[in-house]
Design an enzyme around this catalytic site. Structure first.
Site, mmCIF file in Angstrom:
data_model
loop_
_atom_site.group_PDB
_atom_site.id
_atom_site.type_symbol
_atom_site.label_atom_id
_atom_site.label_comp_id
_atom_site.label_asym_id
_atom_site.label_seq_id
_atom_site.Cartn_x
_atom_site.Cartn_y
_atom_site.Cartn_z
ATOM 1 N N HIS A 116 42.885 48.081 23.933
ATOM 2 C CA HIS A 116 42.705 47.403 24.986
ATOM 3 C C HIS A 116 43.327 48.045 26.339
ATOM 4 O O HIS A 116 44.611 48.005 26.261
ATOM 5 C CB HIS A 116 43.168 45.852 24.774
ATOM 6 C CG HIS A 116 42.977 45.048 25.755
ATOM 7 N ND1 HIS A 116 44.055 44.326 26.484
ATOM 8 C CD2 HIS A 116 41.790 44.567 26.181
ATOM 9 C CE1 HIS A 116 43.308 43.532 27.370
ATOM 10 N NE2 HIS A 116 42.014 43.522 27.286
ATOM 11 N N GLU A 150 38.988 50.211 25.082
ATOM 12 C CA GLU A 150 38.321 49.216 25.476
ATOM 13 C C GLU A 150 38.646 49.480 27.341
ATOM 14 O O GLU A 150 39.852 49.575 27.403
ATOM 15 C CB GLU A 150 38.901 47.823 25.114
ATOM 16 C CG GLU A 150 38.083 46.580 25.701
ATOM 17 C CD GLU A 150 38.755 46.092 27.058
ATOM 18 O OE1 GLU A 150 37.921 45.278 27.608
ATOM 19 O OE2 GLU A 150 39.992 46.464 27.338
ATOM 20 N N ASP A 209 37.319 48.159 31.512
ATOM 21 C CA ASP A 209 36.736 47.285 32.496
ATOM 22 C C ASP A 209 36.013 48.227 33.542
ATOM 23 O O ASP A 209 36.654 49.244 33.712
ATOM 24 C CB ASP A 209 37.254 46.284 32.867
ATOM 25 C CG ASP A 209 38.290 45.557 32.173
ATOM 26 O OD1 ASP A 209 37.855 44.694 31.144
ATOM 27 O OD2 ASP A 209 39.397 46.099 31.719
ATOM 28 N N HIS A 257 40.349 46.443 35.674
ATOM 29 C CA HIS A 257 40.366 45.269 35.255
ATOM 30 C C HIS A 257 40.119 44.034 36.230
ATOM 31 O O HIS A 257 39.175 43.294 36.441
ATOM 32 C CB HIS A 257 41.303 44.727 34.406
ATOM 33 C CG HIS A 257 41.374 43.458 33.618
ATOM 34 N ND1 HIS A 257 41.812 42.227 34.485
ATOM 35 C CD2 HIS A 257 40.547 42.696 32.864
ATOM 36 C CE1 HIS A 257 41.359 41.239 33.959
ATOM 37 N NE2 HIS A 257 40.778 41.232 32.995
#
Length: 267
Positions: free
Chosen positions: A23, A54, A56, A69
């Protein structure tokens, strides 16, 4: 309506399960603290053996796609302001933890050619440049796209076509608590993965949605279940006992050790 291809149809899901997803690169793993979504953080995860990363994405005012993010730079960088309102020339000068630049998604595709990216689209303006970046790097087979917006997911699916692997949107996630009545909706969903938290707050209640029953139902429909964001070893074991296909974690060292203990080492 044609049937939705199962997850196994997509190269992104070709690895044996369960998988570990880093993450934002593993943002509470000690070497990565304060360095989330940086090339350095992802390099730590890849060096540890992670293949699934992962991240964004947002778009700058001039359409450059950044792996970041928040909507604004302020929390994790020395810069200020909304990314959507700033040109890349200004965003590129911001530093995370005093040292790391905000990376372009292009940089991540280039730096980690063997990695598979789980990408959360954070803003409507990011859809088109993400589709362009995926095509530019011939990366369609190594991405799975998710979003907390059904409309962004629809736009990404339209832009990239039926070969794009995606996760379920918020409407599908919200209805999962209604099982088994939600199964018909899940069957119609074009998503190959349910990427969900253990619980999901709906009004005054917070039902548990990751259950053995849900995992079994998803598997019957050919879908994977990935759970976020899990940092506790005991909880990881419990979820793996339920049969989940992947765990998203900030504590990538803990997840690595749990997977190895269960006979699923990262390498």
């Amino acid at each position: 309506m044609s049937p939705v291809p199962p997850a196994e149809y997509f190269p992104y899901f070709a690895d044996a399960t369960p998988i570990g997803l880093a993450h934002r690169g593993g943002s509470t793993y000690e070497p990565n603290i304060g360095r989330e979504n940086t090339v350095a953080a992802f390099r730590e995860a890849v060096g540890m053996g992670y293949r699934y990363l992962e991240t964004d994405v947002h778009a700058t005012a001039d359409g450059r796609l950044v792996a970041f993010h928040d909507e604004v730079l302020d929390r994790v960088t020395d810069g200020h302001g909304a990314i959507a309102e700033l040109p890349w020339s200004e965003v590129s000068t911001a530093r995370i933890n005093g040292a790391d630049a905000v990376p372009l998604m292009d940089e991540l595709f280039e730096a980690f050619p063997q990695a598979r990216f789980n990408i959360d689209i954070k803003a409507p303006a990011a859809v088109a440049p993400l589709a362009e970046a995926i095509r530019r790097h011939d990366a369609l087979d190594r991405v799975c796209i998710g979003s907390f917006s059904d409309s962004r997911l629809r736009a990404a699916r339209k832009a990239l076509g039926p070969r794009l692997a995606t996760s379920a949107g918020p409407t599908d996630v919200a209805t999962m608590r209604l099982l088994p009545s939600a199964l018909s909706r899940l069957l119609r969903s074009p998503a190959q993965a349910l990427q969900i938290p253990v619980t999901h707050r709906i009004g005054p209640v917070t039902p548990t949605i990751v259950t053995r029953r849900l995992v079994a139902a998803a598997h019957r429909l050919g879908k994977h279940v990935h759970v976020w964001t899990i940092d506790d070893a005991d909880e990881m074991h419990r979820l793996l006992d339920l049969g989940v296909d992947g765990i998203v974690s900030d504590r990538i060292d803990t997840l690595r050790d749990v997977l190895a203990e269960r006979g699923h080492p990262l390498r």
